[in-house]
Scaffold this motif. Structure first.
Motif, PDB file in Angstrom:
ATOM      1  N   SER A 182       0.905  -1.039   0.101  1.00 47.07           N
ATOM      2  CA  SER A 182      -0.061   0.054   0.114  1.00 47.07           C
ATOM      3  C   SER A 182       0.855   1.233  -0.029  1.00 47.07           C
ATOM      4  O   SER A 182       1.651   1.534   0.859  1.00 47.07           O
ATOM      5  N   ILE A 201       1.426   4.944   0.299  1.00 45.56           N
ATOM      6  CA  ILE A 201       0.534   5.989   1.056  1.00 45.56           C
ATOM      7  C   ILE A 201       1.288   7.442   0.802  1.00 45.56           C
ATOM      8  O   ILE A 201       2.545   7.626   1.071  1.00 45.56           O
ATOM      9  N   CYS A 245      -0.438  10.080   7.622  1.00 47.78           N
ATOM     10  CA  CYS A 245      -0.158   8.925   7.162  1.00 47.78           C
ATOM     11  C   CYS A 245      -0.689   7.540   7.945  1.00 47.78           C
ATOM     12  O   CYS A 245      -1.149   6.786   7.207  1.00 47.78           O
ATOM     13  N   MET A 275      -2.969   4.394   6.276  1.00 44.80           N
ATOM     14  CA  MET A 275      -2.640   3.249   6.680  1.00 44.80           C
ATOM     15  C   MET A 275      -3.902   2.567   7.295  1.00 44.80           C
ATOM     16  O   MET A 275      -4.180   1.287   7.022  1.00 44.80           O
ATOM     17  N   ALA A 313      -5.655   1.111   4.379  1.00 39.70           N
ATOM     18  CA  ALA A 313      -4.846   0.294   3.471  1.00 39.70           C
ATOM     19  C   ALA A 313      -5.213  -1.041   3.447  1.00 39.70           C
ATOM     20  O   ALA A 313      -5.602  -1.491   4.582  1.00 39.70           O
ATOM     21  N   PHE A 337       3.395  -1.267   4.057  1.00 43.96           N
ATOM     22  CA  PHE A 337       3.254  -0.047   3.721  1.00 43.96           C
ATOM     23  C   PHE A 337       4.335   0.770   3.071  1.00 43.96           C
ATOM     24  O   PHE A 337       5.780   0.561   3.831  1.00 43.96           O
ATOM     25  N   ILE A 345       5.310   4.687   2.497  1.00 43.69           N
ATOM     26  CA  ILE A 345       4.913   6.067   2.821  1.00 43.69           C
ATOM     27  C   ILE A 345       5.972   6.925   1.838  1.00 43.69           C
ATOM     28  O   ILE A 345       7.161   6.785   1.846  1.00 43.69           O
TER      29      ILE A 345
END
Length: 166
Positions: free
Chosen positions: A13, A15, A83, A87, A90, A95, A97
């Motif tokens: 994911s 982000i 963030c 998350m 997500a 993750f 970022i």
């Protein structure tokens, strides 16, 4: 869940927290689409941008038919809270970022995911950050020097007039 038994589908994911990022976000998204080979989703958390950031993201979605989830905050909640919001929404096993001015190169994401899968004792990985001139950049601000450390220890850097010259 052991890394070697990850389910098919999204693994990463990505982000991105934006605030007035209209000049940067499209290049960031283009580099993700071009260089990330792992399964991924993109979640953009916009902190109430006053420019055309959201419109550019929506247009990018429409034209490129890319699956980008956008979360529009009513106020600027800051990077860390943005963030966390990303998350919470997500679906990935990992993750990533990013700042909106990030440009991906090669397939660093797959390399990082593979490292995490091969080293379950690791909880976080970081990437080499390279500036526009191709030089390695510090990820946490300035590199420490003796003068900077003394200024930090004596809180000289907190005095506005001195901080301007440091």
């Amino acid at each position: 869940m052991k890394p070697e038994t990850l389910p098919a589908g999204r693994q990463v994911s990505i982000i991105i927290v934006t605030y007035n990022s209209e000049g940067e976000i499209e290049s960031c998204l283009q580099s993700i689409i071009k260089h990330v080979k792992s399964d991924f989703e993109v979640i953009i958390v916009d902190n109430a941008s006053r420019d055309k950031t959201v419109e550019l993201i929506l247009e990018y979605q429409r034209v490129k038919r890319s699956k980008i989830k956008i979360i529009k905050n009513n106020e600027n909640v800051g990077f860390g809270s943005g963030c966390n919001i990303g998350m919470k929404n997500a679906k990935g096993d990992y993750f990533l970022i990013l700042n909106p001015d990030t440009r991906m190169e090669n397939d660093a994401v797959t390399t990082q995911v593979k490292y995490l899968q091969d080293h379950p004792e690791a909880g976080i990985v970081g990437a080499k950050i390279v500036n526009d001139e191709g030089k390695i950049s510090a990820s946490g601000g300035f590199s420490p020097t003796l003068l900077r450390i003394i200024n930090w220890m004596l809180f000289i850097d907190d005095i506005p007039i001195f901080n301007k010259f440091l």
